[in-house]
Write an enzyme that holds these catalytic residues in place. Sequence first.
Site, short mmCIF file in Angstrom:
data_model
loop_
_atom_site.label_atom_id
_atom_site.label_comp_id
_atom_site.label_asym_id
_atom_site.label_seq_id
_atom_site.Cartn_x
_atom_site.Cartn_y
_atom_site.Cartn_z
N ASP A 118 60.36 -29.86 -7.76
CA ASP A 118 60.39 -31.31 -7.92
C ASP A 118 60.86 -31.70 -9.33
O ASP A 118 60.63 -30.96 -10.29
CB ASP A 118 58.98 -31.87 -7.65
CG ASP A 118 58.99 -33.35 -7.31
OD1 ASP A 118 60.09 -33.92 -7.12
OD2 ASP A 118 57.90 -33.93 -7.22
N HIS A 137 70.10 -32.10 -8.89
CA HIS A 137 69.96 -31.16 -7.76
C HIS A 137 70.85 -29.94 -7.99
O HIS A 137 70.48 -28.80 -7.71
CB HIS A 137 70.34 -31.84 -6.45
CG HIS A 137 69.44 -32.98 -6.06
ND1 HIS A 137 68.07 -32.90 -6.17
CD2 HIS A 137 69.72 -34.22 -5.57
CE1 HIS A 137 67.54 -34.05 -5.76
NE2 HIS A 137 68.51 -34.86 -5.40
N LEU A 157 62.86 -8.53 -0.71
CA LEU A 157 62.28 -9.87 -0.88
C LEU A 157 62.69 -10.71 0.32
O LEU A 157 63.84 -10.66 0.75
CB LEU A 157 62.83 -10.53 -2.16
CG LEU A 157 62.49 -12.02 -2.33
CD1 LEU A 157 61.05 -12.22 -2.78
CD2 LEU A 157 63.42 -12.68 -3.35
#
Length: 231
Positions: free
Chosen positions: A16, A33, A127
């Site tokens: 955020d 972004h 991962l």
Amino acid sequence: MVSEEKIPVHVTIIMDGNGRWARQRGEERLFGHNEGRESVRACVEYAVEKGIRYLSLFAFSEENWNRPRAEVEGLMHLMLKAIMDETPLFHKNGIRFRVLGDMSRLSKELRAQIDDCMTQTETYERLTLVIFLSYSGKWDIVQAANRFMKENPGKELDAGALEKYLATAGIPDPDLLIRTSGEERLSNYMLWQTAYTEFYFTDVLWPDFRKTEFQYALDAFSKRERRFGKI
Ligand code: IPE
Ligand code: IPE
Ligand code: MG
């Protein structure tokens, strides 16, 4: 570094603060972004380095569809481009890529790209990178309950059965949840799965959250005593 570092199996991040980061620089929200992508790459690399098995990222919520159309389209385009650009990194590092959420709302093109990348990387085990896209916790619980009822008519639902139908089935619940930008709320993220998750909040905005900041969160986790209701 703390002695005897406890490494969480699953770290999840609510990324955020991109909009505020851009505004501070007099730029459009999408500029933030875009810079956030660099933080994603840094955190993915660091997760691999630290031996974290699952890294999940809240990239776009069900509620985020209510943002201005230009921002939504910009974010979807960014996602498409990011998947295309980062696929080689997944191959190089043995990263399994997964996307969870309401796929029916995504464009055909984006869905195809996601499917292709998930298929290409499905055997990797170092991962697992999970991107939550068009996701909300309430949506997940409701879709799971509906699917359960459809497939098990007349049967009673219990917690274990519901979990098998959640979008996150097969993925361990998060040990550590990080939220950046000073907001201290779940914003309808994994409501069910965070029942015993440790929370870490930082004022740092997502585009500024890189390896050092990630390590601070891991240090904090390492010092937590988890009791799960026991003494
Ligand atoms: C997080 O940054 C990214 C998404 C929710 C897609 P924001 O866009 O929410 O940034 P702020 O909170 O407005 O600063
Ligand atoms: C939560 O951030 C969703 C993501 C980070 C993808 P928001 O910025 O949308 O959340 P609110 O509106 O501040 O709660
Ligand atoms: Mg926000």
